[in-house]
Design a protein around this motif. Structure first.
Motif, PDB file in Angstrom:
ATOM      1  N   ASP A  79       0.851  -1.196   0.000  1.00  0.00           N
ATOM      2  CA  ASP A  79       0.000   0.000   0.000  1.00  0.00           C
ATOM      3  C   ASP A  79       0.886   1.246   0.000  1.00  0.00           C
ATOM      4  O   ASP A  79       1.976   1.248   0.582  1.00  0.00           O
ATOM      5  CB  ASP A  79      -0.887   0.051   1.246  1.00  0.00           C
ATOM      6  N   VAL A  80       0.399   2.302  -0.623  1.00  0.00           N
ATOM      7  CA  VAL A  80       1.083   3.597  -0.597  1.00  0.00           C
ATOM      8  C   VAL A  80       0.069   4.633  -0.155  1.00  0.00           C
ATOM      9  O   VAL A  80      -1.021   4.727  -0.729  1.00  0.00           O
ATOM     10  CB  VAL A  80       1.692   3.959  -1.968  1.00  0.00           C
ATOM     11  N   VAL A  81       0.418   5.372   0.891  1.00  0.00           N
ATOM     12  CA  VAL A  81      -0.459   6.412   1.410  1.00  0.00           C
ATOM     13  C   VAL A  81       0.240   7.757   1.300  1.00  0.00           C
ATOM     14  O   VAL A  81       1.470   7.843   1.393  1.00  0.00           O
ATOM     15  CB  VAL A  81      -0.877   6.138   2.872  1.00  0.00           C
ATOM     16  N   MET A  82      -0.558   8.799   1.092  1.00  0.00           N
ATOM     17  CA  MET A  82      -0.005  10.150   0.984  1.00  0.00           C
ATOM     18  C   MET A  82      -0.636  11.020   2.068  1.00  0.00           C
ATOM     19  O   MET A  82      -1.811  10.837   2.413  1.00  0.00           O
ATOM     20  CB  MET A  82      -0.246  10.699  -0.411  1.00  0.00           C
ATOM     21  N   SER A  83       0.149  11.949   2.579  1.00  0.00           N
ATOM     22  CA  SER A  83      -0.270  12.757   3.724  1.00  0.00           C
ATOM     23  C   SER A  83      -1.609  13.438   3.497  1.00  0.00           C
ATOM     24  O   SER A  83      -2.460  13.439   4.391  1.00  0.00           O
ATOM     25  CB  SER A  83       0.808  13.782   4.072  1.00  0.00           C
ATOM     26  N   HIS A  84      -1.825  13.998   2.324  1.00  0.00           N
ATOM     27  CA  HIS A  84      -3.062  14.742   2.088  1.00  0.00           C
ATOM     28  C   HIS A  84      -4.288  13.832   2.031  1.00  0.00           C
ATOM     29  O   HIS A  84      -5.411  14.313   2.158  1.00  0.00           O
ATOM     30  CB  HIS A  84      -2.952  15.606   0.826  1.00  0.00           C
ATOM     31  N   GLU A  85      -4.088  12.542   1.884  1.00  0.00           N
ATOM     32  CA  GLU A  85      -5.202  11.589   1.907  1.00  0.00           C
ATOM     33  C   GLU A  85      -5.520  11.137   3.331  1.00  0.00           C
ATOM     34  O   GLU A  85      -6.630  10.696   3.600  1.00  0.00           O
ATOM     35  CB  GLU A  85      -4.856  10.345   1.076  1.00  0.00           C
ATOM     36  N   LEU A  86      -4.554  11.235   4.213  1.00  0.00           N
ATOM     37  CA  LEU A  86      -4.712  10.741   5.574  1.00  0.00           C
ATOM     38  C   LEU A  86      -5.357  11.745   6.512  1.00  0.00           C
ATOM     39  O   LEU A  86      -6.152  11.375   7.373  1.00  0.00           O
ATOM     40  CB  LEU A  86      -3.347  10.342   6.148  1.00  0.00           C
ATOM     41  N   VAL A  87      -4.979  13.016   6.368  1.00  0.00           N
ATOM     42  CA  VAL A  87      -5.419  14.045   7.312  1.00  0.00           C
ATOM     43  C   VAL A  87      -5.830  15.289   6.532  1.00  0.00           C
ATOM     44  O   VAL A  87      -5.048  15.781   5.711  1.00  0.00           O
ATOM     45  CB  VAL A  87      -4.278  14.421   8.291  1.00  0.00           C
TER      46      VAL A  87
END
Length: 176
Positions: free
Chosen positions: A94-102
């Protein structure tokens, strides 16, 4: 076809597999990951297992003092790690990006950003889940790249390349 991008990607993959065989080469591999992603810093780490307990932290362009400060004072305020875990057990790759998390307003108002990340000029993050932590012998392991303010947020092209890099990190670290 962007031969320059392919060449940089190939050199990055080679550096990762080389580092798996010669651990002193990890700094060069992490630098290549940052360059490939247009980032300034890279962190390859086990966020839920400290080095004293069998985890590890490898960093490019992040001083040891900053890593210690995070571990001692700001890990409990780390919105990125908390949200990644809150969204359910991440899967390998999985790849997550900061703007998607918070949401941006919440992030900019957080203790984590105001007191810690802003002082380091870290604003944007893209993290690949190398290992989800579901295996007893492979703790949760992430590879994060960071951009400063006012750099642009990571985009879908960054996600695609980081997904591939994360797979190679998994292969290289799983072989150790």
């Amino acid at each position: 076809m962007d031969t320059s991008l392919l060449s940089r990607f190939s050199q990055t993959v080679e550096s990762i597999h080389f580092a798996a065989l010669q651990p002193e080469q990890w700094p060069a591999a992490l630098e290549r990951i940052a360059l490939l992603q247009g980032a300034e810093r890279t962190l390859l780490f086990t966020p839920t297992v400290s080095p004293q307990d069998g985890g590890f932290v490898l960093a490019h362009h992040i001083p040891e003092s900053i890593l210690s400060e995070w571990a001692l004072h700001y890990s409990q305020h780390d919105l990125w790690t908390a949200r990644t875990l809150l969204n359910g057990t991440p899967k390998d790759g999985d790849v997550v990006m900061s703007h998607e998390l918070v949401p941006d307003a919440e992030f900019l108002g957080s203790v984590f950003y105001r007191e810690f990340l802003a002082r380091q000029n870290i604003r944007h993050m893209c993290c690949g889940i190398v290992f989800s932590g579901c295996s007893d012998h492979l703790p949760l392991t992430g590879c994060s790249v960071f951009r400063p303010n006012p750099a642009k947020v990571f985009d879908q092209d960054n996600r695609a390349s980081h997904t591939l890099i994360t797979r190679h990190l998994s292969l290289a670290l799983g072989a150790i």
